[in-house]
Scaffold this active site. Sequence first.
Site, mmCIF file in Angstrom:
data_model
loop_
_atom_site.group_PDB
_atom_site.id
_atom_site.type_symbol
_atom_site.label_atom_id
_atom_site.label_comp_id
_atom_site.label_asym_id
_atom_site.label_seq_id
_atom_site.Cartn_x
_atom_site.Cartn_y
_atom_site.Cartn_z
ATOM 1 N N HIS A 72 2.457 -11.549 14.294
ATOM 2 C CA HIS A 72 3.519 -12.142 15.107
ATOM 3 C C HIS A 72 3.229 -13.607 15.445
ATOM 4 O O HIS A 72 4.122 -14.338 15.897
ATOM 5 C CB HIS A 72 3.685 -11.341 16.396
ATOM 6 N N THR A 110 0.846 -1.191 0.000
ATOM 7 C CA THR A 110 0.000 0.000 0.000
ATOM 8 C C THR A 110 0.880 1.238 0.000
ATOM 9 O O THR A 110 1.910 1.288 0.678
ATOM 10 C CB THR A 110 -0.947 0.011 1.225
#
Length: 405
Positions: A376, A324
Site C-alpha cells: 500500500h 502463485t
Amino acid sequence: MSTEIKAPVFPESVAEGTVATWHKQPGEACSRDELIVDIETDKVVLEVVAPADGVIEEILKGEGDTCESGEVIGKFKEGAAGESKPAESKPEAKAEAPKEEAPAATSGDAILSPAARKLAEENNVDPASVKGTGKDGRVTKEDVQSFVDSSKSSGGAAAKPAAMPEVNVAQGERPEKRVPMTRLRASIAKRLVDAQQTAAMLTTFNEVNMAPIMELRKQYQDSFVKRHGIKLGFMSFFTKAATEALKRFPAVNASIDGNDMVYHGYQDIGVAVSTDRGLVVPVLRDSDAMGLADIEKKIVEYGTKAKEGKLAIEDMTGGTFTITNGGIFGSLISTPILNPPQTAILGMHKIQERPMAVNGKVEILPMMYLALSYDHRMIDGKEAVQFLVAIKEMLEDPARILLDV
C-alpha cells in the site's frame, strides 16, 4: 600434480554457501568434468566438477560446512589412478559391498553417503529398501530422491513404515525429530518475515468465471498440442492477462528502492514453483513478447529444472510481478505474501463449481477466487482493485487479451 578444488564464484546477492554432498570421497577415481561436490546456496545448488582425470586427494570442507565464494574446499590429484593411500582405507567397503548388496533389502545395512542418509531420515525412508547405484552398491542422494518421488506417485505408502523402528524412545514418550533448516528454507523464512515487517501489505479479492477459458482449451487443445507439442494450460492465460494489466497500471509493475519508486518498462513475471527443497520463483523474461506456447514450454522447462535442482541463479533473478497457484494443492482462497522488492503478487486458487446469478437466473459455473496482495506504500486501493478487475475481465473474455481492450 595437486590442484585446489574451489567453491564456485557466487553472485553478489549470495554471501556464502554450504557443502551439501560430496559425490566422491578421498582416493576415489574421477573423470574430467564428472560431478564431485554440490554447494547449496540460499537460492540454488551449484555443482563443482573434476578439473581433469584423477582422484580426490583431500576434503577440507565436509558436508554441512559453510564456504565462501571461491574458497578452497578440497584438493585434487590430477593423473592419479585411485590406488594411493586414501584408496587403501577402502578395501573393507569393497569387500563388504558384494555381500551386502543382495541382503540389503532385508538387513538394513545399506551403504549410504552422509547426504543420502540425511535425506532418507528426513523422508522416513528405510535405506534397505533403496537400491544403490553408486560405487560398490553405495546408496546416493539421487537414489533416495528417486525412491521418494516414486513412493509419492504410488501413494507414499512405501516410505513411512520404516521410520518408527529407527526412533528409540522410552515407553509413553512421543517421538520427535530435529533437523536444521536448509539454506533455501532459511532464506525463504527471512524474506517472508522481512516482507511482512517492511511492507504495508494488503490483499484484495475477486472471482473469475473460468468457463470461457475452459471452453477455449477444450476446443483448441488437440490443435495446440499438434502444432506446438505441449498442452495448453491455465497459467499462460493468467500470465498474458497479468502482462496486459501491468501495462495499464505501472505502479503494480514497480518496486521500492529506499526512498525511490522504480517503474519497470518491461514485464518479467515470476511463477512460483513448489519443490522438495522449498518454494522457488523462476522468471519469465519479457512476457509481453511471449506467446501462449512459449509460456507453457518455459513453465514446463522451469518445473523440470526445479525438480532436479538445476535452476540457475539467473533463472530466478529479477522479476517485476509474481503469480502463485495454490489451487493445484486444493486451496480455495488465501492471501499470498509479497516477493520483495516487488509491490504485488497474484494468487490463483482452486476452480470450484458454484451457483451464480446470471441475468436473473441461477447457473452453476466453474469459479475461481483471485487474490492480489500489494504494497500500500506504492499502490493505492483503487489501482489494486482496478488491476484485479482488468485481469478478471480478460480471463472471462480472452479476446480482450488479443485486442488490448
